[in-house]
Design a protein around this motif. Structure first.
Motif, PDB file in Angstrom:
ATOM      1  N   ARG A  11      19.106  24.113  -4.509  1.00  0.00           N
ATOM      2  CA  ARG A  11      19.527  23.158  -3.463  1.00  0.00           C
ATOM      3  C   ARG A  11      19.123  21.758  -3.879  1.00  0.00           C
ATOM      4  NH1 ARG A  11      14.912  21.465  -1.363  1.00  0.00           N
ATOM      5  NH2 ARG A  11      13.188  22.909  -1.080  1.00  0.00           N
ATOM      6  N   GLU A  64      25.014  18.113  -5.282  1.00  0.00           N
ATOM      7  CA  GLU A  64      26.452  17.866  -5.312  1.00  0.00           C
ATOM      8  C   GLU A  64      26.861  16.926  -6.450  1.00  0.00           C
ATOM      9  OE1 GLU A  64      24.511  17.230  -2.492  1.00  0.00           O
ATOM     10  OE2 GLU A  64      24.878  19.255  -1.717  1.00  0.00           O
ATOM     11  N   LYS A  76      30.509  23.766 -10.244  1.00  0.00           N
ATOM     12  CA  LYS A  76      30.630  24.220  -8.853  1.00  0.00           C
ATOM     13  C   LYS A  76      30.983  25.705  -8.810  1.00  0.00           C
ATOM     14  CE  LYS A  76      31.056  23.767  -4.354  1.00  0.00           C
ATOM     15  NZ  LYS A  76      30.010  24.489  -3.627  1.00  0.00           N
ATOM     16  N   GLU A  77      31.904  26.146  -9.647  1.00  0.00           N
ATOM     17  CA  GLU A  77      32.266  27.564  -9.701  1.00  0.00           C
ATOM     18  C   GLU A  77      31.051  28.422 -10.072  1.00  0.00           C
ATOM     19  OE1 GLU A  77      35.469  27.934 -12.491  1.00  0.00           O
ATOM     20  OE2 GLU A  77      36.872  26.855 -11.192  1.00  0.00           O
ATOM     21  N   ASP A  80      28.602  28.525  -7.110  1.00  0.00           N
ATOM     22  CA  ASP A  80      29.084  29.430  -6.063  1.00  0.00           C
ATOM     23  C   ASP A  80      28.883  30.893  -6.470  1.00  0.00           C
ATOM     24  OD1 ASP A  80      29.791  27.278  -4.492  1.00  0.00           O
ATOM     25  OD2 ASP A  80      31.911  27.344  -5.057  1.00  0.00           O
ATOM     26  N   LYS A  81      29.060  31.186  -7.731  1.00  0.00           N
ATOM     27  CA  LYS A  81      28.899  32.545  -8.238  1.00  0.00           C
ATOM     28  C   LYS A  81      27.428  32.964  -8.313  1.00  0.00           C
ATOM     29  CE  LYS A  81      29.598  35.098 -12.539  1.00  0.00           C
ATOM     30  NZ  LYS A  81      30.079  34.977 -13.924  1.00  0.00           N
ATOM     31  N   LYS A  83      24.602  31.103  -7.192  1.00  0.00           N
ATOM     32  CA  LYS A  83      23.747  30.566  -6.121  1.00  0.00           C
ATOM     33  C   LYS A  83      22.639  29.657  -6.647  1.00  0.00           C
ATOM     34  CE  LYS A  83      26.225  32.733  -3.191  1.00  0.00           C
ATOM     35  NZ  LYS A  83      27.526  32.094  -3.034  1.00  0.00           N
ATOM     36  N   HIS A  85      22.184  26.075  -9.681  1.00  0.00           N
ATOM     37  CA  HIS A  85      22.713  25.251 -10.768  1.00  0.00           C
ATOM     38  C   HIS A  85      21.799  25.451 -11.970  1.00  0.00           C
ATOM     39  CE1 HIS A  85      24.469  22.022 -13.051  1.00  0.00           C
ATOM     40  NE2 HIS A  85      23.271  21.502 -13.211  1.00  0.00           N
TER      41      HIS A  85
END
Length: 121
Positions: A11, A64, A76-77, A80-81, A83, A85
């Motif tokens: 996050r 972001e 981003k993909e 999302d996959k 959870k 970075h």
């Protein structure tokens, strides 16, 4: 042969966490093994090694911001996959490796539930 430090970030940093991160970054700058790349940007930390550098240390306060630019859609993909970075800094164990690892350890200490770290050692 390379030597790499790894970080997983779940996050964005809170304002309070980021204040602590910037204090640790100020400490690393005082030691003198690094060259800041973007000293005027207070939401992004980028530095290279002073004498030798392989790859830049790169950290965003706001998660972001990783999702912008040419690789943003891919990042981003992956976020999302997975959870988190994923980022890394290859240093070849040159002098600035200690600064990179120090920052990663400090980040993990400041935001333990958010940051996990590793390295080729």
């Amino acid at each position: 042969m390379g030597y790499t430090n790894y970080i997983h970030q779940k996050r964005s940093f809170t304002d309070e966490e980021w204040k602590q991160v910037l204090k640790e970054y100020d400490y690393v700058k005082e030691i003198g093994h690094i060259e800041p790349v973007n000293p005027e940007d207070k939401d992004t930390i980028i530095f290279n090694g002073k004498n030798n550098s392989c790859e830049s240390f790169y950290l965003e306060k706001n998660l972001e911001n990783y999702f912008k630019g040419s690789m943003g859609e891919y990042y981003k993909e992956q976020f999302d996959k997975n959870k988190y970075h994923f980022n890394f800094c290859k240093t070849r164990m040159w002098e600035y490796d200690l600064s990179v690892w120090y920052m990663y350890v400090a980040l993990n200490h400041i935001s333990k539930e958010n940051i996990s770290i590793g390295r080729d050692r």
